[in-house]
Enzyme design. Sequence first.
Site, PDB file in Angstrom:
ATOM      1  N   ARG A  50       0.330   0.188   5.048  1.00 53.32           N
ATOM      2  CA  ARG A  50      -0.689   1.193   4.752  1.00 53.32           C
ATOM      3  C   ARG A  50      -0.143   2.574   5.108  1.00 53.32           C
ATOM      4  O   ARG A  50       0.622   2.714   6.080  1.00 53.32           O
ATOM      5  CB  ARG A  50      -1.952   0.937   5.584  1.00 53.32           C
ATOM      6  CG  ARG A  50      -2.788  -0.246   5.125  1.00 53.32           C
ATOM      7  CD  ARG A  50      -3.460   0.003   3.780  1.00 53.32           C
ATOM      8  NE  ARG A  50      -4.265  -1.127   3.344  1.00 53.32           N
ATOM      9  CZ  ARG A  50      -3.868  -2.081   2.504  1.00 53.32           C
ATOM     10  NH1 ARG A  50      -2.652  -2.047   1.993  1.00 53.32           N
ATOM     11  NH2 ARG A  50      -4.673  -3.059   2.147  1.00 53.32           N
ATOM     12  N   HIS A 108       1.829   2.193  -4.660  1.00 54.37           N
ATOM     13  CA  HIS A 108       1.042   1.078  -4.085  1.00 54.37           C
ATOM     14  C   HIS A 108       0.955  -0.082  -5.084  1.00 54.37           C
ATOM     15  O   HIS A 108      -0.120  -0.492  -5.504  1.00 54.37           O
ATOM     16  CB  HIS A 108      -0.378   1.545  -3.673  1.00 54.37           C
ATOM     17  CG  HIS A 108      -1.023   0.580  -2.706  1.00 54.37           C
ATOM     18  ND1 HIS A 108      -1.980   0.949  -1.796  1.00 54.37           N
ATOM     19  CD2 HIS A 108      -0.840  -0.756  -2.505  1.00 54.37           C
ATOM     20  CE1 HIS A 108      -2.359  -0.097  -1.085  1.00 54.37           C
ATOM     21  NE2 HIS A 108      -1.676  -1.150  -1.506  1.00 54.37           N
TER      22      HIS A 108
HETATM   23  C1  GLV Z   1      -2.737  -4.584  -0.959  1.00 53.19           C
HETATM   24  O1  GLV Z   1      -2.477  -3.527  -0.466  1.00 53.19           O
HETATM   25  C2  GLV Z   1      -3.485  -5.630  -0.306  1.00 53.19           C
HETATM   26  O2  GLV Z   1      -3.958  -5.427   0.831  1.00 53.19           O
HETATM   27  O3  GLV Z   1      -3.635  -6.708  -0.913  1.00 53.19           O
END
Ligand code: GLV
Length: 309
Positions: free
Chosen positions: A224, A272
């Site tokens: 994160r 991401h």
């Molecule tokens: C992606 O970031 C997840 O938490 O699946």
Amino acid sequence: MSIVIIRQDGKIDLWKKAVQQGNPSVKVYGYNEDHPKGDITMALIWKHPKGSLANYPNLKCIASAGAGVDYIFEDDQAPQGIPITRVVDPYLASDMSEHVLSAILAELKNFPTYKLQQTKAHWNPLPYRRIKDVTVGVMGLGELGSLTAKDLVHAGFTVVGWSKSQKEIPGVTCYAGETGKNPFLKASDFLVCLLPLTTDTAGILNAQLMEQLPQGAYIINVARGGHVVDEDLIAYLDKGHLSGACLDVYHEEPLPKAHPFWAHPKIMMTPHYASVSDTKSVVPQILENYERLSTDQPLQNVVDRKKGY
Ligand code: GLV
């Protein structure tokens, strides 16, 4: 009893269709369509609008459509007394492991630098490194971290791991807790962050940690954005203590165009997308939990609210 899907990334219909195909008898709604709020017992969510979960008086389970649940704890209006479940999925883990392996190999063989040189038609051979000479440190040895560590061992890397509580993974030297952190960091030529984001781990990738990494270390953050202190990362890249960073996650997503990461020559960015929940493999476990919810059986992959993951 029914399911509501709440997300803001344009994928509600995709998930709704997958749930309907998985079990045509289950009633499922997108939160942006008219739906009977009192009938909803499960919310299948990903980065929901804060406060939206408070609209369901009979909600019995919050099911995260991803592995992470940090965004649920950030919503102080989310119902407190009901279980939160998360995705535990072999593809989510193997996709992550493949992403990390790609990032490390690309860097060992100078691909990001060659791409930069190519834009200037600059012919400049660079020394490359070998897998056998490199130690990778994996922070966070949950489902994703432990598979990534095992795959790195199979690829021939020396692998060290760090987690809150002691873990044992064949071929991986595992360290735990505050006392294990320093020897772990000192060994890590590449540092891969796969920790859950909690109050304990927020900002963990900071100057103090970077100082303990070997000169020339490379950071890969696929957990994160909240794990990184952005200014510290830039400072340690600029003074040459770190050779580079590969980032998939950011404090704000999409990352604002003015953010200094975009133009930094030592930062390799992905949006991401290292590992994304695949409806085909995830929906069956959601439906399994929905069935368990309907028949008062214990749910699978329940999050420990105290630990935050
Ligand atoms: C992606 O970031 C997840 O938490 O699946």
